[in-house]
Design a protein around this motif. Structure first.
Motif, PDB file in Angstrom:
ATOM      1  N   ASN A 124      35.169  35.560  34.740  1.00 60.40           N
ATOM      2  CA  ASN A 124      34.569  34.527  35.592  1.00 60.40           C
ATOM      3  C   ASN A 124      35.009  34.687  37.046  1.00 60.40           C
ATOM      4  O   ASN A 124      36.205  34.798  37.336  1.00 60.40           O
ATOM      5  N   MET A 125      34.021  34.707  37.944  1.00 54.59           N
ATOM      6  CA  MET A 125      34.322  34.627  39.375  1.00 54.59           C
ATOM      7  C   MET A 125      33.490  33.487  39.934  1.00 54.59           C
ATOM      8  O   MET A 125      32.473  33.687  40.598  1.00 54.59           O
ATOM      9  N   ALA A 126      33.903  32.275  39.604  1.00 53.09           N
ATOM     10  CA  ALA A 126      33.145  31.077  39.971  1.00 53.09           C
ATOM     11  C   ALA A 126      33.409  30.710  41.430  1.00 53.09           C
ATOM     12  O   ALA A 126      34.493  30.241  41.759  1.00 53.09           O
ATOM     13  N   SER A 201      43.270  26.512  33.841  1.00 54.28           N
ATOM     14  CA  SER A 201      44.255  27.544  34.212  1.00 54.28           C
ATOM     15  C   SER A 201      43.722  28.940  33.893  1.00 54.28           C
ATOM     16  O   SER A 201      43.952  29.895  34.648  1.00 54.28           O
ATOM     17  N   GLU A 202      42.984  29.060  32.792  1.00 49.56           N
ATOM     18  CA  GLU A 202      42.401  30.356  32.434  1.00 49.56           C
ATOM     19  C   GLU A 202      41.324  30.756  33.435  1.00 49.56           C
ATOM     20  O   GLU A 202      41.221  31.929  33.831  1.00 49.56           O
ATOM     21  N   LEU A 203      40.532  29.783  33.869  1.00 47.68           N
ATOM     22  CA  LEU A 203      39.507  30.055  34.865  1.00 47.68           C
ATOM     23  C   LEU A 203      40.142  30.505  36.177  1.00 47.68           C
ATOM     24  O   LEU A 203      39.697  31.481  36.794  1.00 47.68           O
ATOM     25  N   GLN A 204      41.183  29.794  36.602  1.00 45.76           N
ATOM     26  CA  GLN A 204      41.855  30.161  37.855  1.00 45.76           C
ATOM     27  C   GLN A 204      42.507  31.537  37.741  1.00 45.76           C
ATOM     28  O   GLN A 204      42.573  32.282  38.732  1.00 45.76           O
ATOM     29  N   ASN A 205      42.951  31.883  36.554  1.00 48.02           N
ATOM     30  CA  ASN A 205      43.515  33.224  36.346  1.00 48.02           C
ATOM     31  C   ASN A 205      42.426  34.286  36.511  1.00 48.02           C
ATOM     32  O   ASN A 205      42.660  35.339  37.125  1.00 48.02           O
ATOM     33  N   ILE A 207      39.735  34.002  38.359  1.00 46.00           N
ATOM     34  CA  ILE A 207      39.421  34.047  39.788  1.00 46.00           C
ATOM     35  C   ILE A 207      40.497  34.832  40.541  1.00 46.00           C
ATOM     36  O   ILE A 207      40.194  35.609  41.461  1.00 46.00           O
ATOM     37  N   SER A 208      41.745  34.662  40.137  1.00 44.73           N
ATOM     38  CA  SER A 208      42.848  35.402  40.757  1.00 44.73           C
ATOM     39  C   SER A 208      42.733  36.900  40.480  1.00 44.73           C
ATOM     40  O   SER A 208      43.023  37.735  41.347  1.00 44.73           O
ATOM     41  N   THR A 213      41.892  42.150  42.535  1.00 44.48           N
ATOM     42  CA  THR A 213      41.220  43.430  42.310  1.00 44.48           C
ATOM     43  C   THR A 213      40.345  43.816  43.502  1.00 44.48           C
ATOM     44  O   THR A 213      39.814  44.912  43.556  1.00 44.48           O
ATOM     45  N   GLY A 214      40.194  42.900  44.446  1.00 48.64           N
ATOM     46  CA  GLY A 214      39.383  43.183  45.629  1.00 48.64           C
ATOM     47  C   GLY A 214      37.910  42.909  45.440  1.00 48.64           C
ATOM     48  O   GLY A 214      37.078  43.378  46.208  1.00 48.64           O
ATOM     49  N   VAL A 215      37.572  42.124  44.420  1.00 47.19           N
ATOM     50  CA  VAL A 215      36.167  41.784  44.163  1.00 47.19           C
ATOM     51  C   VAL A 215      35.731  40.700  45.145  1.00 47.19           C
ATOM     52  O   VAL A 215      36.369  39.660  45.259  1.00 47.19           O
ATOM     53  N   THR A 216      34.636  40.958  45.858  1.00 48.66           N
ATOM     54  CA  THR A 216      34.157  40.006  46.861  1.00 48.66           C
ATOM     55  C   THR A 216      32.726  39.531  46.619  1.00 48.66           C
ATOM     56  O   THR A 216      32.223  38.689  47.368  1.00 48.66           O
ATOM     57  N   SER A 217      32.063  40.075  45.607  1.00 49.18           N
ATOM     58  CA  SER A 217      30.683  39.669  45.334  1.00 49.18           C
ATOM     59  C   SER A 217      30.396  39.832  43.844  1.00 49.18           C
ATOM     60  O   SER A 217      31.138  40.498  43.128  1.00 49.18           O
ATOM     61  N   THR A 218      29.303  39.196  43.413  1.00 52.03           N
ATOM     62  CA  THR A 218      28.896  39.301  42.010  1.00 52.03           C
ATOM     63  C   THR A 218      27.447  39.763  41.934  1.00 52.03           C
ATOM     64  O   THR A 218      26.652  39.428  42.816  1.00 52.03           O
ATOM     65  N   PRO A 219      27.065  40.536  40.924  1.00 51.69           N
ATOM     66  CA  PRO A 219      27.981  41.071  39.914  1.00 51.69           C
ATOM     67  C   PRO A 219      28.748  42.287  40.444  1.00 51.69           C
ATOM     68  O   PRO A 219      28.196  43.090  41.195  1.00 51.69           O
TER      69      PRO A 219
END
Length: 251
Positions: A124-126, A201-205, A207-208, A213-219
């Protein structure tokens, strides 16, 4: 004689004044140079620190070194021991992610996952809106109840995606969608998990992990830890999967 003496004194005084002015001007020039040099050094330091920070935040994704994901912590489609591991970072409100799910993921599943050549994972990258998190919390609740049901829900969320600029992923919508898809999960528990943000907490993990990892966009997609440059180019994905598979076989 007296007049000549006065002129000499005046000339001498003028020489001293001029010399003093020259010294003061020289001192001012040195001060200006020192100030400019100091400012330049400070600017260089700040630019260097900024570039270093930017490099650190994206070095993992952009370098030749593979990202070492903890795959066991992600929802998985396919066999755990599949030689190729494909990770998608996505937001359930992201229109491009819906396109990826509709056009690219089915090809990956058919050609690789179903053939036990690869496993597909989701992180998840919400980030698009508040209900991006609500949708992710619902998906995580389904995942913890039933991994297979998660993937049905994943597809349904994208297939029923609302306007990116509207708050559509509400508690009622998310529960009713699970009911409509006849997911083998406890709907009351799903509603409770959404309402109480059980998997916050799992969602925030997740996102972290995206940030680290340097991910800035989806997908954004990784194959065996290496970022895919063109996630909508199936030929490029095929080539990268083949390369990853060959690398595993050579080990």
């Amino acid at each position: 004689m007296g007049k000549s003496k006065t002129n000499n004194g005046t000339v001498s005084g003028l020489n001293k004044a001029e010399k003093r002015r020259a010294e003061l001007e020289q001192q001012k020039q040195k001060t200006r140079i020192l100030i400019i040099s100091t400012v330049a050094i400070v600017v260089i330091i700040f630019v260097g620190l900024f570039l270093l920070a930017s490099k650190d935040s994206s070095s993992t994704a952009g370098s030749g070194k593979a990202v070492d994901f903890n795959y066991s912590g992600f929802p998985r489609l396919g066999k755990e021991d599949a030689p190729v591991k494909i990770v998608e970072f996505g937001d359930f409100k992201c229109p491009a992610c819906a396109q990826f799910t509709g056009a690219i993921k089915p090809q990956i599943v058919q050609e690789y996952v179903n053939q036990d050549k690869a496993a597909f994972y989701f992180v998840n990258m919400a980030f698009i809106g508040p209900d991006s998190e609500t949708a992710s919390l619902a998906a995580l609740s389904v995942y913890h109840q039933n991994n297979d049901a998660f993937w049905t829900y994943y597809d349904a969320l994208y297939a029923n995606q609302g306007d990116e600029n509207a708050e559509w992923a509400t508690e009622d919508f998310l529960v009713s969608l699970a009911e409509k898809e006849k997911l083998p999960v406890d709907l009351e528990l799903l509603r409770k998990d959404i309402k109480e943000r059980t998997y916050e907490s799992e969602l925030q993990n997740d996102i972290s992990i995206a940030k680290d990892t340097g991910v800035t966009s989806t997908p954004t997609v990784f194959i065996n830890g290496h970022k895919v440059d063109k996630p909508f180019d199936m030929e490029a994905i095929d080539a990268q999967i083949k390369s990853a598979s060959e690398a595993v076989s050579a080990e």
